[in-house]
Design a protein around this motif. Structure first.
Motif, mmCIF file in Angstrom:
data_model
loop_
_atom_site.group_PDB
_atom_site.id
_atom_site.type_symbol
_atom_site.label_atom_id
_atom_site.label_comp_id
_atom_site.label_asym_id
_atom_site.label_seq_id
_atom_site.Cartn_x
_atom_site.Cartn_y
_atom_site.Cartn_z
ATOM 1 N N GLY A 67 -52.807 58.514 22.434
ATOM 2 C CA GLY A 67 -51.508 58.010 22.853
ATOM 3 C C GLY A 67 -51.096 56.775 22.079
ATOM 4 O O GLY A 67 -51.728 56.395 21.097
ATOM 5 N N VAL A 68 -50.037 56.169 22.565
ATOM 6 C CA VAL A 68 -49.490 54.958 21.962
ATOM 7 C C VAL A 68 -49.264 53.956 23.082
ATOM 8 O O VAL A 68 -48.800 54.318 24.160
ATOM 9 C CB VAL A 68 -48.157 55.252 21.243
ATOM 10 N N GLY A 69 -49.610 52.715 22.833
ATOM 11 C CA GLY A 69 -49.398 51.663 23.812
ATOM 12 C C GLY A 69 -48.646 50.502 23.191
ATOM 13 O O GLY A 69 -48.615 50.354 21.967
ATOM 14 N N VAL A 70 -48.041 49.708 24.034
ATOM 15 C CA VAL A 70 -47.385 48.480 23.582
ATOM 16 C C VAL A 70 -47.919 47.352 24.438
ATOM 17 O O VAL A 70 -47.891 47.423 25.667
ATOM 18 C CB VAL A 70 -45.847 48.555 23.708
ATOM 19 N N SER A 71 -48.447 46.336 23.795
ATOM 20 C CA SER A 71 -48.954 45.154 24.478
ATOM 21 C C SER A 71 -48.441 43.934 23.738
ATOM 22 O O SER A 71 -48.786 43.724 22.567
ATOM 23 C CB SER A 71 -50.490 45.157 24.485
ATOM 24 N N ALA A 72 -47.626 43.141 24.403
ATOM 25 C CA ALA A 72 -47.097 41.932 23.759
ATOM 26 C C ALA A 72 -48.228 40.993 23.360
ATOM 27 O O ALA A 72 -48.160 40.339 22.320
ATOM 28 C CB ALA A 72 -46.121 41.231 24.694
ATOM 29 N N SER A 73 -49.286 40.938 24.145
ATOM 30 C CA SER A 73 -50.417 40.055 23.823
ATOM 31 C C SER A 73 -51.157 40.533 22.583
ATOM 32 O O SER A 73 -51.436 39.760 21.667
ATOM 33 C CB SER A 73 -51.387 39.978 25.000
ATOM 34 N N ILE A 74 -51.485 41.820 22.536
ATOM 35 C CA ILE A 74 -52.230 42.341 21.387
ATOM 36 C C ILE A 74 -51.363 42.329 20.133
ATOM 37 O O ILE A 74 -51.860 42.113 19.030
ATOM 38 C CB ILE A 74 -52.787 43.746 21.694
ATOM 39 N N ALA A 75 -50.062 42.498 20.279
ATOM 40 C CA ALA A 75 -49.156 42.478 19.132
ATOM 41 C C ALA A 75 -49.151 41.114 18.442
ATOM 42 O O ALA A 75 -48.745 41.014 17.286
ATOM 43 C CB ALA A 75 -47.742 42.855 19.566
ATOM 44 N N MET A 76 -49.618 40.082 19.111
ATOM 45 C CA MET A 76 -49.637 38.740 18.533
ATOM 46 C C MET A 76 -50.842 38.507 17.620
ATOM 47 O O MET A 76 -50.887 37.522 16.889
ATOM 48 C CB MET A 76 -49.623 37.678 19.642
ATOM 49 N N PHE A 77 -51.819 39.422 17.630
ATOM 50 C CA PHE A 77 -52.982 39.265 16.752
ATOM 51 C C PHE A 77 -52.563 39.527 15.310
ATOM 52 O O PHE A 77 -51.734 40.398 15.039
ATOM 53 C CB PHE A 77 -54.085 40.264 17.134
ATOM 54 N N ASN A 78 -53.167 38.801 14.376
ATOM 55 C CA ASN A 78 -52.907 39.013 12.961
ATOM 56 C C ASN A 78 -53.755 40.159 12.438
ATOM 57 O O ASN A 78 -54.817 40.469 12.979
ATOM 58 C CB ASN A 78 -53.179 37.738 12.155
ATOM 59 N N HIS A 79 -53.300 40.761 11.325
ATOM 60 C CA HIS A 79 -53.990 41.879 10.692
ATOM 61 C C HIS A 79 -55.051 41.379 9.720
ATOM 62 O O HIS A 79 -54.901 40.348 9.085
ATOM 63 C CB HIS A 79 -52.993 42.742 9.918
ATOM 64 N N SER A 80 -56.105 42.158 9.598
ATOM 65 C CA SER A 80 -57.109 41.930 8.576
ATOM 66 C C SER A 80 -57.678 43.273 8.157
ATOM 67 O O SER A 80 -57.851 44.167 8.982
ATOM 68 C CB SER A 80 -58.234 41.043 9.115
ATOM 69 N N CYS A 81 -57.975 43.400 6.865
ATOM 70 C CA CYS A 81 -58.688 44.589 6.390
ATOM 71 C C CYS A 81 -60.158 44.506 6.766
ATOM 72 O O CYS A 81 -60.884 45.489 6.669
ATOM 73 C CB CYS A 81 -58.528 44.735 4.882
ATOM 74 N N GLN A 118 -59.337 55.791 7.856
ATOM 75 C CA GLN A 118 -58.641 56.347 6.703
ATOM 76 C C GLN A 118 -59.121 55.677 5.411
ATOM 77 O O GLN A 118 -59.532 54.520 5.420
ATOM 78 C CB GLN A 118 -57.128 56.137 6.846
ATOM 79 N N PRO A 119 -59.031 56.394 4.277
ATOM 80 C CA PRO A 119 -59.396 55.785 2.991
ATOM 81 C C PRO A 119 -58.508 54.572 2.693
ATOM 82 O O PRO A 119 -57.363 54.498 3.148
ATOM 83 C CB PRO A 119 -59.143 56.902 1.978
ATOM 84 N N ALA A 121 -56.834 53.656 0.096
ATOM 85 C CA ALA A 121 -55.545 53.965 -0.546
ATOM 86 C C ALA A 121 -54.510 54.414 0.484
ATOM 87 O O ALA A 121 -53.338 54.042 0.400
ATOM 88 C CB ALA A 121 -55.728 55.041 -1.619
ATOM 89 N N THR A 122 -54.929 55.184 1.459
ATOM 90 C CA THR A 122 -54.021 55.643 2.517
ATOM 91 C C THR A 122 -53.577 54.467 3.364
ATOM 92 O O THR A 122 -52.403 54.353 3.712
ATOM 93 C CB THR A 122 -54.718 56.710 3.389
ATOM 94 N N ARG A 123 -54.518 53.575 3.711
ATOM 95 C CA ARG A 123 -54.167 52.406 4.533
ATOM 96 C C ARG A 123 -53.200 51.500 3.787
ATOM 97 O O ARG A 123 -52.262 50.982 4.375
ATOM 98 C CB ARG A 123 -55.441 51.639 4.924
ATOM 99 N N ARG A 124 -53.411 51.291 2.495
ATOM 100 C CA ARG A 124 -52.522 50.405 1.724
ATOM 101 C C ARG A 124 -51.111 50.973 1.605
ATOM 102 O O ARG A 124 -50.156 50.225 1.518
ATOM 103 C CB ARG A 124 -53.111 50.184 0.325
ATOM 104 N N ALA A 125 -50.985 52.281 1.603
ATOM 105 C CA ALA A 125 -49.674 52.923 1.479
ATOM 106 C C ALA A 125 -48.820 52.702 2.718
ATOM 107 O O ALA A 125 -47.616 52.813 2.672
ATOM 108 C CB ALA A 125 -49.830 54.417 1.225
ATOM 109 N N ARG A 126 -49.433 52.380 3.832
ATOM 110 C CA ARG A 126 -48.708 52.171 5.079
ATOM 111 C C ARG A 126 -48.139 50.790 5.067
ATOM 112 O O ARG A 126 -47.295 50.309 5.555
ATOM 113 C CB ARG A 126 -49.634 52.346 6.275
#
Length: 126
Positions: A67-81, A118-119, A121-126
């Motif tokens: 499924g898909v969820g929306v969490s305002a708290s989790i959305a505040m976390f920064n991304h990292s590879c 995902q590989p 290259a696939t992740r970077r394309a997103r």
């Protein structure tokens, strides 16, 4: 929640949001309807802040999308590879964040915005 700058939204994605906003009128009563621009903006914010949820079909099975969820708290976390945290669904169906690596006091918790299975290259394309 984060709203994508209009100039950064791919034309096809913006077109899809507008088409979904036009169709929303069939699901909402007249008292709940919004204008197309406002509805399209809400869809954009949901898209930018949504989380794909994973769980095994049975204990011990590989993870699969559930499924898909929306969490305002989790959305505040920064991304990292190289994330040190991840979200999961707990036994009561709630989203929670857990650490996936050693975290010292003062360290920033980071999650991945893409499917880490995902590989690269696939992740970077997103």
């Amino acid at each position: 929640l984060f709203s994508p700058p209009e100039e950064e939204v791919p034309e096809q994605l913006a077109s899809n949001f507008l088409a979904m906003a036009q169709q929303a009128r069939f699901f909402l009563g007249a008292h709940a309807r919004l204008g197309l621009a406002e509805t399209s903006g809400l869809l954009g914010r949901a898209y930018c802040n949504s989380l794909t949820l994973y769980a095994p079909a049975e204990p011990g099975d590989p993870l699969r999308e559930v499924g898909v969820g929306v969490s305002a708290s989790i959305a505040m976390f920064n991304h990292s590879c190289s994330p040190n945290a991840a979200w999961e669904i707990d036994s009561s169906g709630c989203l929670r964040v857990v650490t996936t690596a050693e975290v010292l006091a003062g360290d920033e918790l980071r999650i991945t915005y893409t499917d880490p299975r995902q590989p690269a290259a696939t992740r970077r394309a997103r």
